[in-house]
Scaffold this motif. Sequence first.
Motif, PDB file in Angstrom:
ATOM      1  N   ASP A   1      -8.175   1.923  -0.871  1.00  0.00           N
ATOM      2  CA  ASP A   1      -7.611   1.551   0.166  1.00  0.00           C
ATOM      3  C   ASP A   1      -8.124   2.974   0.314  1.00  0.00           C
ATOM      4  N   THR A   2      -8.749   4.280  -0.759  1.00  0.00           N
ATOM      5  CA  THR A   2      -8.831   5.004   0.015  1.00  0.00           C
ATOM      6  C   THR A   2     -11.058   4.809  -0.098  1.00  0.00           C
ATOM      7  N   VAL A   3     -11.132   3.814  -0.789  1.00  0.00           N
ATOM      8  CA  VAL A   3     -12.579   4.465  -0.745  1.00  0.00           C
ATOM      9  C   VAL A   3     -13.362   3.967   0.129  1.00  0.00           C
ATOM     10  N   PHE A   4     -12.293   2.681   0.860  1.00  0.00           N
ATOM     11  CA  PHE A   4     -12.472   2.081   2.258  1.00  0.00           C
ATOM     12  C   PHE A   4     -12.583   3.427   3.350  1.00  0.00           C
ATOM     13  N   LYS A   5     -11.467   4.633   2.827  1.00  0.00           N
ATOM     14  CA  LYS A   5     -10.865   5.272   4.288  1.00  0.00           C
ATOM     15  C   LYS A   5     -12.299   6.465   4.091  1.00  0.00           C
ATOM     16  N   PHE A   6     -12.743   6.913   3.031  1.00  0.00           N
ATOM     17  CA  PHE A   6     -13.340   8.313   2.901  1.00  0.00           C
ATOM     18  C   PHE A   6     -14.372   7.662   2.359  1.00  0.00           C
ATOM     19  N   PRO A   7     -15.722   8.398   2.055  1.00  0.00           N
ATOM     20  CA  PRO A   7     -17.107   8.513   1.477  1.00  0.00           C
ATOM     21  C   PRO A   7     -17.643   8.760   0.649  1.00  0.00           C
ATOM     22  N   LEU A   8     -16.693   7.696  -0.130  1.00  0.00           N
ATOM     23  CA  LEU A   8     -17.134   8.297  -1.833  1.00  0.00           C
ATOM     24  C   LEU A   8     -18.278   7.837  -2.842  1.00  0.00           C
ATOM     25  N   ASP A   9     -18.701   8.547  -3.546  1.00  0.00           N
ATOM     26  CA  ASP A   9     -19.504   7.543  -4.479  1.00  0.00           C
ATOM     27  C   ASP A   9     -19.265   7.303  -4.946  1.00  0.00           C
TER      28      ASP A   9
ATOM     29  N   LEU B   1       0.804  -1.145   0.010  1.00  0.00           N
ATOM     30  CA  LEU B   1       0.132   0.110  -0.206  1.00  0.00           C
ATOM     31  C   LEU B   1       0.917   1.138   0.291  1.00  0.00           C
ATOM     32  N   GLU B   2       2.071   1.052   0.497  1.00  0.00           N
ATOM     33  CA  GLU B   2       2.398   2.132   0.731  1.00  0.00           C
ATOM     34  C   GLU B   2       3.176   2.041  -0.763  1.00  0.00           C
ATOM     35  N   GLU B   3       3.775   1.584  -0.892  1.00  0.00           N
ATOM     36  CA  GLU B   3       4.821   1.677  -2.905  1.00  0.00           C
ATOM     37  C   GLU B   3       3.300   1.878  -3.572  1.00  0.00           C
ATOM     38  N   ALA B   4       2.194   2.255  -3.224  1.00  0.00           N
ATOM     39  CA  ALA B   4       0.792   2.130  -4.672  1.00  0.00           C
ATOM     40  C   ALA B   4       0.904   3.620  -4.988  1.00  0.00           C
ATOM     41  N   TYR B   5       0.650   4.314  -3.028  1.00  0.00           N
ATOM     42  CA  TYR B   5       0.884   5.760  -2.787  1.00  0.00           C
ATOM     43  C   TYR B   5       1.967   6.178  -3.017  1.00  0.00           C
ATOM     44  N   GLU B   6       2.843   5.747  -2.916  1.00  0.00           N
ATOM     45  CA  GLU B   6       4.049   6.470  -3.902  1.00  0.00           C
ATOM     46  C   GLU B   6       3.897   6.988  -4.958  1.00  0.00           C
ATOM     47  N   ARG B   7       3.692   5.591  -5.826  1.00  0.00           N
ATOM     48  CA  ARG B   7       3.517   6.334  -7.283  1.00  0.00           C
ATOM     49  C   ARG B   7       2.412   6.903  -8.060  1.00  0.00           C
ATOM     50  N   CYS B   8       1.817   7.296  -6.775  1.00  0.00           N
ATOM     51  CA  CYS B   8       0.488   7.794  -6.747  1.00  0.00           C
ATOM     52  C   CYS B   8       0.054   9.595  -6.742  1.00  0.00           C
ATOM     53  N   ARG B   9       1.413   9.404  -5.596  1.00  0.00           N
ATOM     54  CA  ARG B   9       2.147  10.980  -5.680  1.00  0.00           C
ATOM     55  C   ARG B   9       3.030  11.498  -6.485  1.00  0.00           C
ATOM     56  N   ASN B  10       3.998  10.389  -7.089  1.00  0.00           N
ATOM     57  CA  ASN B  10       4.807  10.398  -8.437  1.00  0.00           C
ATOM     58  C   ASN B  10       4.012  11.115  -8.862  1.00  0.00           C
ATOM     59  N   ILE B  11       3.209  10.808  -9.947  1.00  0.00           N
ATOM     60  CA  ILE B  11       2.978  10.824 -11.055  1.00  0.00           C
ATOM     61  C   ILE B  11       2.074  12.591 -10.433  1.00  0.00           C
ATOM     62  N   CYS B  12       1.499  13.000  -9.705  1.00  0.00           N
ATOM     63  CA  CYS B  12       0.707  13.705  -9.056  1.00  0.00           C
ATOM     64  C   CYS B  12       2.054  15.188  -9.598  1.00  0.00           C
TER      65      CYS B  12
ATOM     66  N   TYR C   1      -7.277  -4.108  -9.780  1.00  0.00           N
ATOM     67  CA  TYR C   1      -7.062  -4.445 -10.799  1.00  0.00           C
ATOM     68  C   TYR C   1      -5.651  -4.793 -10.885  1.00  0.00           C
ATOM     69  N   ASP C   2      -5.053  -3.672 -10.479  1.00  0.00           N
ATOM     70  CA  ASP C   2      -3.303  -3.311 -10.266  1.00  0.00           C
ATOM     71  C   ASP C   2      -3.277  -2.467  -8.675  1.00  0.00           C
ATOM     72  N   MET C   3      -1.649  -2.233  -9.244  1.00  0.00           N
ATOM     73  CA  MET C   3      -1.542  -1.363  -7.841  1.00  0.00           C
ATOM     74  C   MET C   3      -2.156   0.296  -7.743  1.00  0.00           C
ATOM     75  N   LEU C   4      -1.968   0.823  -8.809  1.00  0.00           N
ATOM     76  CA  LEU C   4      -2.679   2.450  -8.866  1.00  0.00           C
ATOM     77  C   LEU C   4      -4.375   2.237  -8.051  1.00  0.00           C
ATOM     78  N   ASP C   5      -4.884   1.176  -8.114  1.00  0.00           N
ATOM     79  CA  ASP C   5      -6.069   0.366  -8.260  1.00  0.00           C
ATOM     80  C   ASP C   5      -6.736   0.523  -6.278  1.00  0.00           C
ATOM     81  N   ALA C   6      -5.410  -0.198  -6.527  1.00  0.00           N
ATOM     82  CA  ALA C   6      -5.556  -0.551  -4.806  1.00  0.00           C
ATOM     83  C   ALA C   6      -5.585   1.193  -4.428  1.00  0.00           C
TER      84      ALA C   6
END
Length: 390
Positions: free
Chosen positions: A183-191, A98-109, A174-179
Amino acid sequence: MCSIFSLAAAKPCCIKSNNVSKFLHPRFIVTRARAQVITAPNKPSGITSTTASPQLLKQGIPHSDLHILEIVERQSQASTCLAHQDTCRKPEFHPSFLEEAYERCRNICAEYAKTFYLGTLLMTEERQKAIWAIYVWCRRTDDLVDGPNAVHMSSAVLDRWEERLEDIFEGRPYDMLDAALTDTVFKFPLDIKPFRDMIEGMRMDMRKCRYENFQQLYLYCYYVAGTVGLMTVPVMGIAPESCVSAQTIYNGALYLGIGNQLTNILRDVGEDALRGRVYLPQDELAEFGLCDKDVFARKVSDRWREFMKEQITRARYYFNLAEEGAYHLDKASRWPVWSCLMLYRKILDAIEDNDYDNLTKRAFVGRTKKLLTLPLAYAKAQTPPSLIHQ
C-alpha cells in the motif's frame, strides 16, 4: 548487523505473520509500471587496497558506483506519475484489513524503535504509516541474518525474500505486513533498488566477516543502513522552501545511515568479536600496530585508544555531512531524523566516556539522556532551511 532507524538494533526481534491472502481483493490487477532496477556493482571502481594515511581515510566509494543519482531521478519521476494515478489500477484491500496491517506495523515500531517511533508521531498519518511499514520490512530483513532463526539462513532464503519483495512492488503481498508496504509503494514514489540493496547487504553478512579497507566497509554500510535513508526520503518529503538539490538531501540521508552503521560497529566490537566477526578495516588496524588477535584478546591498550579516536572522528564526520540533508526535509519529518542523529552521536560520546573500552563494555545512552535530547532535537527540527545558508 543492520542499522535500522534510531536505536532500533538494541533489541532482537522475531516478527511473525501468517499468510492472509484470503483478505486480499481477488481480482485486483496491478498496471502501475515500475522503473528498471540497476543493481550496485559487486566491485565498485572506488575499492582499492591502498594503505590508509595516518589520518584515516574518510571518503567511501563514489556514489556514481552506487547509482544514487538514478534512484533520485526515478523516485522523482515516480512522484509525477503518482499525481495521475487515478488512471491506473491499484491493489485494493479491505479497509479493515489495511487498518490492522498498519496497526501491527505501528506496534512493532513502537516496541523496538521507541525513540524513533515517538518522533514519527509529529508526521501526517499517511507518512507515519508508510514509515512504520518500511521499518517493519527492514526489521524483518535484518532478522533473517541476525534474528533467532538465523541458524537456518541460506542464500536460497534470501533469494526467496527478494522474490517476495518483487511481489510486494507488483501488488502481490504474501502476508499482512507485506500488504502494508505494498500500500505504501502505491502511495509514495519508492524505487525498489534500495530494498534490493539491503538484501544484498544480508548476503554480504553471510559470506564476509572481514573488511580489508574502509571502501569495502563503506559499501557494506551503504547496503545495510544507507539504503534506509534512500527508502525514507520520498515519504518524509522535502521542505517546499528548500534551496538545495534533491541529490544533496538524498546524500544527507545516506550519510546518516553510514554514520549510524559505523557507530553500531564501534559500539558492538566486543560482541561481534565473540561471534568471530571483525568489522574494522584490516589495513587501518595494521597501521596502528593492531590485528584481529588484539580484538579477540579484548584488552584495551594505548594503541587501541588511538585507533578508536580516529574511528570515532570518522563516524562524526558522516553525521556532520548528514546535517544539511536533515535541515531540508519537510518540517513535520525532521524531528525523528534529528533525534536519531543526536542520539547516535551520544553513543560515540559514551565510548569515549568508557575510555574507549568497547571490547568489554557496550556503550549506551541512558533513558534520562535520551529524554533530554528529544527537546534539543525538536528545536533543531524547527530551524527553517532558509536560515542554514545565511
